[in-house]
Write a protein that holds these residues in place. Structure first.
Motif, PDB file in Angstrom:
ATOM      1  N   MET A  19       0.846  -1.197   0.000  1.00  0.00           N
ATOM      2  CA  MET A  19       0.000   0.000   0.000  1.00  0.00           C
ATOM      3  C   MET A  19       0.875   1.238   0.000  1.00  0.00           C
ATOM      4  O   MET A  19       1.935   1.251   0.642  1.00  0.00           O
ATOM      5  N   VAL A  20       0.460   2.254  -0.739  1.00  0.00           N
ATOM      6  CA  VAL A  20       1.188   3.523  -0.752  1.00  0.00           C
ATOM      7  C   VAL A  20       0.306   4.592  -0.107  1.00  0.00           C
ATOM      8  O   VAL A  20      -0.869   4.731  -0.438  1.00  0.00           O
ATOM      9  N   VAL A  21       0.899   5.323   0.856  1.00  0.00           N
ATOM     10  CA  VAL A  21       0.152   6.325   1.613  1.00  0.00           C
ATOM     11  C   VAL A  21       0.949   7.626   1.610  1.00  0.00           C
ATOM     12  O   VAL A  21       2.160   7.627   1.854  1.00  0.00           O
ATOM     13  N   GLY A  22       0.272   8.732   1.350  1.00  0.00           N
ATOM     14  CA  GLY A  22       0.946  10.029   1.360  1.00  0.00           C
ATOM     15  C   GLY A  22       0.116  11.078   0.659  1.00  0.00           C
ATOM     16  O   GLY A  22      -0.924  10.791   0.063  1.00  0.00           O
ATOM     17  N   GLN A  23       0.590  12.305   0.717  1.00  0.00           N
ATOM     18  CA  GLN A  23      -0.103  13.409   0.065  1.00  0.00           C
ATOM     19  C   GLN A  23      -0.140  13.210  -1.442  1.00  0.00           C
ATOM     20  O   GLN A  23       0.694  12.518  -2.027  1.00  0.00           O
ATOM     21  N   HIS A  28       5.277  -0.557 -15.948  1.00  0.00           N
ATOM     22  CA  HIS A  28       4.198   0.413 -15.757  1.00  0.00           C
ATOM     23  C   HIS A  28       3.005  -0.330 -15.166  1.00  0.00           C
ATOM     24  O   HIS A  28       2.203  -0.927 -15.884  1.00  0.00           O
ATOM     25  N   LEU A  29       2.885  -0.293 -13.839  1.00  0.00           N
ATOM     26  CA  LEU A  29       1.858  -1.050 -13.138  1.00  0.00           C
ATOM     27  C   LEU A  29       0.637  -0.210 -12.794  1.00  0.00           C
ATOM     28  O   LEU A  29      -0.490  -0.693 -12.849  1.00  0.00           O
ATOM     29  N   PRO A  50      -7.254  -0.972  -5.289  1.00  0.00           N
ATOM     30  CA  PRO A  50      -6.218  -1.995  -5.499  1.00  0.00           C
ATOM     31  C   PRO A  50      -6.075  -2.355  -6.976  1.00  0.00           C
ATOM     32  O   PRO A  50      -7.060  -2.426  -7.710  1.00  0.00           O
ATOM     33  N   VAL A  51      -4.833  -2.543  -7.402  1.00  0.00           N
ATOM     34  CA  VAL A  51      -4.539  -2.967  -8.768  1.00  0.00           C
ATOM     35  C   VAL A  51      -3.680  -4.218  -8.689  1.00  0.00           C
ATOM     36  O   VAL A  51      -2.701  -4.257  -7.946  1.00  0.00           O
ATOM     37  N   SER A  52      -4.059  -5.254  -9.437  1.00  0.00           N
ATOM     38  CA  SER A  52      -3.357  -6.535  -9.369  1.00  0.00           C
ATOM     39  C   SER A  52      -2.586  -6.812 -10.655  1.00  0.00           C
ATOM     40  O   SER A  52      -3.068  -6.512 -11.754  1.00  0.00           O
ATOM     41  N   HIS A  53      -1.393  -7.386 -10.502  1.00  0.00           N
ATOM     42  CA  HIS A  53      -0.562  -7.772 -11.636  1.00  0.00           C
ATOM     43  C   HIS A  53       0.127  -9.093 -11.329  1.00  0.00           C
ATOM     44  O   HIS A  53       0.437  -9.387 -10.169  1.00  0.00           O
ATOM     45  N   LEU A  54       0.361  -9.866 -12.355  1.00  0.00           N
ATOM     46  CA  LEU A  54       1.196 -11.058 -12.238  1.00  0.00           C
ATOM     47  C   LEU A  54       2.502 -10.755 -12.962  1.00  0.00           C
ATOM     48  O   LEU A  54       2.508 -10.520 -14.173  1.00  0.00           O
ATOM     49  N   ILE A  55       3.606 -10.723 -12.215  1.00  0.00           N
ATOM     50  CA  ILE A  55       4.904 -10.464 -12.829  1.00  0.00           C
ATOM     51  C   ILE A  55       5.792 -11.690 -12.635  1.00  0.00           C
ATOM     52  O   ILE A  55       5.706 -12.380 -11.617  1.00  0.00           O
ATOM     53  N   ILE A  56       6.618 -11.968 -13.623  1.00  0.00           N
ATOM     54  CA  ILE A  56       7.446 -13.185 -13.620  1.00  0.00           C
ATOM     55  C   ILE A  56       8.902 -12.796 -13.841  1.00  0.00           C
ATOM     56  O   ILE A  56       9.218 -12.024 -14.758  1.00  0.00           O
ATOM     57  N   GLU A  57       9.775 -13.311 -12.995  1.00  0.00           N
ATOM     58  CA  GLU A  57      11.202 -13.061 -13.117  1.00  0.00           C
ATOM     59  C   GLU A  57      11.957 -14.367 -12.896  1.00  0.00           C
ATOM     60  O   GLU A  57      11.878 -14.972 -11.824  1.00  0.00           O
ATOM     61  N   ASN A  58      12.673 -14.817 -13.923  1.00  0.00           N
ATOM     62  CA  ASN A  58      13.444 -16.068 -13.853  1.00  0.00           C
ATOM     63  C   ASN A  58      12.612 -17.244 -13.356  1.00  0.00           C
ATOM     64  O   ASN A  58      13.043 -18.042 -12.520  1.00  0.00           O
ATOM     65  N   GLY A  59      11.384 -17.336 -13.861  1.00  0.00           N
ATOM     66  CA  GLY A  59      10.520 -18.455 -13.513  1.00  0.00           C
ATOM     67  C   GLY A  59       9.766 -18.301 -12.214  1.00  0.00           C
ATOM     68  O   GLY A  59       8.936 -19.153 -11.868  1.00  0.00           O
ATOM     69  N   VAL A  60      10.020 -17.234 -11.452  1.00  0.00           N
ATOM     70  CA  VAL A  60       9.322 -16.993 -10.182  1.00  0.00           C
ATOM     71  C   VAL A  60       8.135 -16.077 -10.446  1.00  0.00           C
ATOM     72  O   VAL A  60       8.296 -14.970 -10.953  1.00  0.00           O
ATOM     73  N   SER A 110      -3.906   4.652  -1.954  1.00  0.00           N
ATOM     74  CA  SER A 110      -4.837   5.222  -0.975  1.00  0.00           C
ATOM     75  C   SER A 110      -5.067   6.703  -1.240  1.00  0.00           C
ATOM     76  O   SER A 110      -4.260   7.363  -1.894  1.00  0.00           O
ATOM     77  N   PRO A 111      -6.161   7.264  -0.720  1.00  0.00           N
ATOM     78  CA  PRO A 111      -6.428   8.696  -0.933  1.00  0.00           C
ATOM     79  C   PRO A 111      -5.351   9.558  -0.306  1.00  0.00           C
ATOM     80  O   PRO A 111      -4.815   9.225   0.760  1.00  0.00           O
TER      81      PRO A 111
END
Length: 325
Positions: A36-40, A56-57, A78-88, A97-98
């Motif tokens: 989660m990202v919170v801030g002004q 670019h997520l 919330p935004v969901s992504h599936l990212i893959i790096e070296n098979g992981v 957040s607002p």
């Protein structure tokens, strides 16, 4: 308990392959990480997330050009992504957040953020207590909260102290100084020291935490990370050319800020901290510290409620018997 001494083997058995078996199953299932990202508004939260994961997520909600007012996030999204790096495979949930503290009346402006975090704990607990529960419960609990601090160079606002303190009670908080290239190196060092002093004074415990379970190497690493907090970072998705080499950075009239140059900012240290050294510990700490505390409180409240209800029923029955019903 008596300590059990290891028994020597006469020949190779093969159970040491269990680590490879576990790794194979985990790689097949993949991993979940929720941040989660919170801030002004306008501190570059979306840009930093995109820079951290080299993709670019999420779309930036700041200015498109110099004459446009920054657009604020009006609800938790919330935004969901599936990212893959070296098979992981990493299922990444990013929760924007607002921007808080920007209204005329900022009383309890942090409530939607705290409620969202607790709601994810509550949803997980409900699934966990279901009679026919899922084999693998989908984990939407927030594992890390990046708390963005305005690079004023002075002190934290009272509202920043309040929000950070409330967040630290329910989630792993990692404070960062946004757009730190607006400060000189001397100003940055003084600002970081002031923030650490304020956090200590107000008893705000940011991640990582101390634990007797850690080995010496882990304790030393955590100590080095605590010395860096809050991380002074710069985010950028743009490519600029420095000495014929393309890097991610920000260009201004005085030169180029290379976000991956440790002489310019602490982006590299933050990325290493979040993804290469503490990713699994962030997930485990969420489950064993924050969620466990929430779970204990909920179950105790449920037990007390049940006892009170049972007592009320007994009193009602006794009253009915006394009345000859």
């Amino acid at each position: 308990m008596t300590e059990v001494q290891p028994t020597p083997l006469n020949q190779y058995v093969g159970f040491d392959s269990i680590t490879r078996q576990i790794e194979t199953k985990l790689l097949k299932r993949g991993f979940q990480f929720n941040v989660m990202v919170v801030g002004q508004t306008g501190l570059g939260k979306s840009t930093l997330i995109n820079t951290l994961f080299a993709s670019h997520l999420i779309d930036s909600k700041g200015r498109v050009d110099a004459f446009e007012q920054p657009r604020s996030t009006t609800e938790i999204h919330p935004v969901s992504h599936l990212i893959i790096e070296n098979g992981v495979k990493l299922r990444l949930n990013i929760v924007d957040s607002p921007g808080y503290g920007e209204q005329i009346n900022n009383e309890n402006c942090w409530d939607p953020i705290i409620k969202y975090i607790k709601d994810q704990h509550s949803a997980y607990l409900r699934k966990e207590l279901t009679a026919m529960r899922e084999r693998y419960i989908t984990d939407t609990r927030i594992h890390c909260c990046l708390f963005f601090i305005n690079p004023t160079g002075h002190t934290l606002r009272p509202i920043d102290v309040t929000v950070m303190k409330k967040l630290a009670d329910v989630v792993n908080v990692v404070p960062v100084i946004a757009k730190s290239d607006s400060l000189t190196l001397e100003e940055r060092a003084q600002f970081k020291a002031r923030i650490r002093d304020e956090m200590e004074y107000h008893d705000i415990h940011a991640y990582p935490f101390d634990s007797d379970e850690f080995e010496e190497g882990e304790r030393e690493l955590n100590e080095r990370m605590r010395d860096l907090i809050p991380f002074a970072v710069v985010g950028s998705e743009r490519n600029v050319v420095i000495d014929g080499k393309t890097v991610r950075g920000r260009k201004n009239r005085y030169g180029v800020i290379n976000v991956e140059n440790e002489n310019h900012c602490e982006f590299n240290q933050l990325r290493t901290f979040l993804t290469r050294t503490h990713l699994q510990d962030l997930i485990e700490t969420t489950a064993l510290k924050h969620y466990e505390a929430f779970r204990s409180r909920q179950l105790l409240a449920l037990k007390e409620s049940s006892a009170k209800q049972q007592q009320a029923q007994q009193q009602q029955q006794m009253q009915q018997q006394a009345n000859g019903v």
